[in-house]
Structure formats: structure tokens, C-alpha cells
Design a protein around this motif. Sequence first.
Motif, PDB file in Angstrom:
ATOM      1  N   GLN A  35     -10.553  -6.439  11.241  1.00  0.00           N
ATOM      2  CA  GLN A  35      -9.589  -5.707  10.823  1.00  0.00           C
ATOM      3  C   GLN A  35      -9.192  -4.358  11.782  1.00  0.00           C
ATOM      4  N   PRO A  36      -7.970  -4.035  11.702  1.00  0.00           N
ATOM      5  CA  PRO A  36      -7.764  -2.721  12.695  1.00  0.00           C
ATOM      6  C   PRO A  36      -8.484  -1.539  12.240  1.00  0.00           C
ATOM      7  N   ASN A  37      -8.628  -1.328  10.938  1.00  0.00           N
ATOM      8  CA  ASN A  37      -9.165   0.081  10.665  1.00  0.00           C
ATOM      9  C   ASN A  37     -10.613   0.086  11.121  1.00  0.00           C
ATOM     10  N   VAL A  38     -11.292  -1.173  11.097  1.00  0.00           N
ATOM     11  CA  VAL A  38     -12.843  -1.341  11.776  1.00  0.00           C
ATOM     12  C   VAL A  38     -12.917  -1.152  13.188  1.00  0.00           C
ATOM     13  N   LYS A  39     -11.847  -1.623  13.825  1.00  0.00           N
ATOM     14  CA  LYS A  39     -11.675  -1.370  15.126  1.00  0.00           C
ATOM     15  C   LYS A  39     -11.268   0.011  15.622  1.00  0.00           C
ATOM     16  N   LYS A  40     -10.816   0.872  14.925  1.00  0.00           N
ATOM     17  CA  LYS A  40     -10.646   2.287  15.043  1.00  0.00           C
ATOM     18  C   LYS A  40     -11.771   2.927  14.980  1.00  0.00           C
ATOM     19  N   ILE A  41     -12.676   2.534  13.843  1.00  0.00           N
ATOM     20  CA  ILE A  41     -13.970   3.285  13.937  1.00  0.00           C
ATOM     21  C   ILE A  41     -15.063   2.898  15.023  1.00  0.00           C
ATOM     22  N   VAL A  42     -14.845   1.714  15.403  1.00  0.00           N
ATOM     23  CA  VAL A  42     -15.673   1.548  16.498  1.00  0.00           C
ATOM     24  C   VAL A  42     -15.214   2.164  17.739  1.00  0.00           C
ATOM     25  N   ASP A  43     -13.890   2.132  17.978  1.00  0.00           N
ATOM     26  CA  ASP A  43     -13.539   3.044  19.110  1.00  0.00           C
ATOM     27  C   ASP A  43     -13.994   4.606  19.020  1.00  0.00           C
ATOM     28  N   VAL A  44     -13.864   5.052  18.021  1.00  0.00           N
ATOM     29  CA  VAL A  44     -14.493   6.406  17.384  1.00  0.00           C
ATOM     30  C   VAL A  44     -15.760   6.315  17.969  1.00  0.00           C
ATOM     31  N   LEU A  45     -16.595   5.587  17.513  1.00  0.00           N
ATOM     32  CA  LEU A  45     -18.073   5.476  17.564  1.00  0.00           C
ATOM     33  C   LEU A  45     -18.464   5.424  19.104  1.00  0.00           C
ATOM     34  N   GLN A  46     -17.693   4.567  19.978  1.00  0.00           N
ATOM     35  CA  GLN A  46     -17.891   4.322  21.208  1.00  0.00           C
ATOM     36  C   GLN A  46     -17.540   5.544  21.893  1.00  0.00           C
ATOM     37  N   GLY A  54     -24.367   0.621  19.549  1.00  0.00           N
ATOM     38  CA  GLY A  54     -25.164  -0.694  20.104  1.00  0.00           C
ATOM     39  C   GLY A  54     -25.546  -1.626  19.139  1.00  0.00           C
ATOM     40  N   PRO A  55     -26.321  -0.968  18.026  1.00  0.00           N
ATOM     41  CA  PRO A  55     -26.733  -2.123  16.880  1.00  0.00           C
ATOM     42  C   PRO A  55     -25.607  -2.838  16.315  1.00  0.00           C
ATOM     43  N   PHE A  56     -24.427  -1.846  16.117  1.00  0.00           N
ATOM     44  CA  PHE A  56     -23.348  -2.460  15.313  1.00  0.00           C
ATOM     45  C   PHE A  56     -22.785  -3.684  16.174  1.00  0.00           C
ATOM     46  N   ARG A  57     -22.620  -3.306  17.668  1.00  0.00           N
ATOM     47  CA  ARG A  57     -22.285  -4.570  18.240  1.00  0.00           C
ATOM     48  C   ARG A  57     -23.059  -5.864  18.282  1.00  0.00           C
ATOM     49  N   SER A  58     -24.480  -5.443  18.416  1.00  0.00           N
ATOM     50  CA  SER A  58     -25.485  -6.395  18.261  1.00  0.00           C
ATOM     51  C   SER A  58     -25.141  -7.323  16.986  1.00  0.00           C
ATOM     52  N   LEU A  59     -25.024  -6.512  15.638  1.00  0.00           N
ATOM     53  CA  LEU A  59     -25.016  -7.385  14.655  1.00  0.00           C
ATOM     54  C   LEU A  59     -23.553  -8.027  14.607  1.00  0.00           C
ATOM     55  N   THR A  60     -22.563  -7.385  15.006  1.00  0.00           N
ATOM     56  CA  THR A  60     -21.383  -7.838  15.335  1.00  0.00           C
ATOM     57  C   THR A  60     -21.383  -9.494  16.113  1.00  0.00           C
ATOM     58  N   GLU A  61     -21.965  -9.408  17.134  1.00  0.00           N
ATOM     59  CA  GLU A  61     -22.136 -10.604  17.856  1.00  0.00           C
ATOM     60  C   GLU A  61     -23.185 -11.709  17.184  1.00  0.00           C
ATOM     61  N   GLN A  62     -24.222 -11.440  16.463  1.00  0.00           N
ATOM     62  CA  GLN A  62     -24.872 -12.152  15.567  1.00  0.00           C
ATOM     63  C   GLN A  62     -24.062 -12.932  14.499  1.00  0.00           C
ATOM     64  N   ILE A  63     -23.161 -12.022  13.973  1.00  0.00           N
ATOM     65  CA  ILE A  63     -22.258 -12.750  12.634  1.00  0.00           C
ATOM     66  C   ILE A  63     -21.478 -13.580  13.505  1.00  0.00           C
ATOM     67  N   VAL A  64     -20.825 -13.415  14.456  1.00  0.00           N
ATOM     68  CA  VAL A  64     -20.032 -14.378  15.239  1.00  0.00           C
ATOM     69  C   VAL A  64     -20.779 -15.589  15.772  1.00  0.00           C
ATOM     70  N   THR A  65     -21.770 -15.533  16.228  1.00  0.00           N
ATOM     71  CA  THR A  65     -22.836 -16.590  16.536  1.00  0.00           C
ATOM     72  C   THR A  65     -23.237 -17.416  15.329  1.00  0.00           C
ATOM     73  N   LYS A  66     -23.418 -16.864  14.425  1.00  0.00           N
ATOM     74  CA  LYS A  66     -23.967 -17.470  13.151  1.00  0.00           C
ATOM     75  C   LYS A  66     -22.875 -18.180  12.686  1.00  0.00           C
TER      76      LYS A  66
END
Length: 167
Positions: A35-46, A54-66
Motif C-alpha cells: 500500500q502507498p501509505n506503508v511505502k511512505k512509512i518505509v521511506d521515512v524510516l529509511q 532492517g528487520p522490517f525489510r527482512s520480515l517483508t521478504e519472508q512474507i513474500v517468500t512464504k
Amino acid sequence: NDSSADMETSGPLEEIEFWKGRAKDLLGLREQLSQPNVKKIVDVLQHSKSNYIGPFRSLTEQIVTKAAQANDNLKYLESIREQCTALHTVEAPMIASVLPELINRIRLIWSFSKFYQDNESMTSLLRKISNEIIQRFRAYIPVREILDGNVEMAISRLEEAIDCGAQ
């Protein structure tokens, strides 16, 4: 969160439904993360070099893989739904007639699925099929009638069960 007793007696249709639910849940999470609002939050955190990125991106990758794994598993398991439904619904003495097609399809799943090439996963699936057959014959052989003295019917049904097992 099945109990171990439920897992020991569950059949292949429960396995299909498990992966169907898991694929749906993980797809929903993946969609929420895009969602765009989640992407905005990720951009701010980055941008702020947050320790959480880092942990957020790792969990996101795990969700995509699973999610991809769950979809893959569901795709292959759907190919045996018809035979598993028949295994669950045919008269107990007819179970042996369902097995050749089911076993052929399971062999294809074992050959092509990434998840079910693992011995433990394939063993679990085969155990669920065995559980279904056992449950069907357990219900087919009326212990109460045996104890009440209806020996002829009991012998007949036991012979049918033995014949199915031999086939």
C-alpha cells in the motif's frame, strides 16, 4: 494451531485447506505491505536511518517468500482435491479404486513441487492419506454390532478392509 492429536488424524483435504488459508492470509499481508501509505512509512524510516528498517525489510521478504511457497503448494495440492474428495466420500470398499490416480498425482507433486520434494513434507502428506483410509474403515466396521453378535457382517466388512489394504 492444531493439537498433535488433530494433526495425527487429519486427512489430505485438511492439508489442502490449510495451504488455501495460508496462501490467502499471506497474500493479504503482501498486499497490505504494498500500500502507498506503508511505502511512505518505509521511506521515512529509511531516510531517518531507523534501526527498524532492517528487520522490517527482512520480515517483508519472508512474507513474500512464504506467500510464493503457499501459492505453489496450493497449486499442486489442488491437483489432488478431486481424488481426496473421492477418498473421503466413496463407499469404504471402493477406496482402492481411487488410489492409483491419487498416487500418480502425488508422484507428480513429489517430482515438481519444491516443498513436497522434502521427505518430511511428502511423508506428512502420505500419512494424511493413510489417516483418511484408516478413518473411513474405522467408521465402516461397526464395533458395536460385532459386540452385539452380528459376526457375519463384521467378518464381511473386515474381509473388505483387508482386501482394500492388500490392493
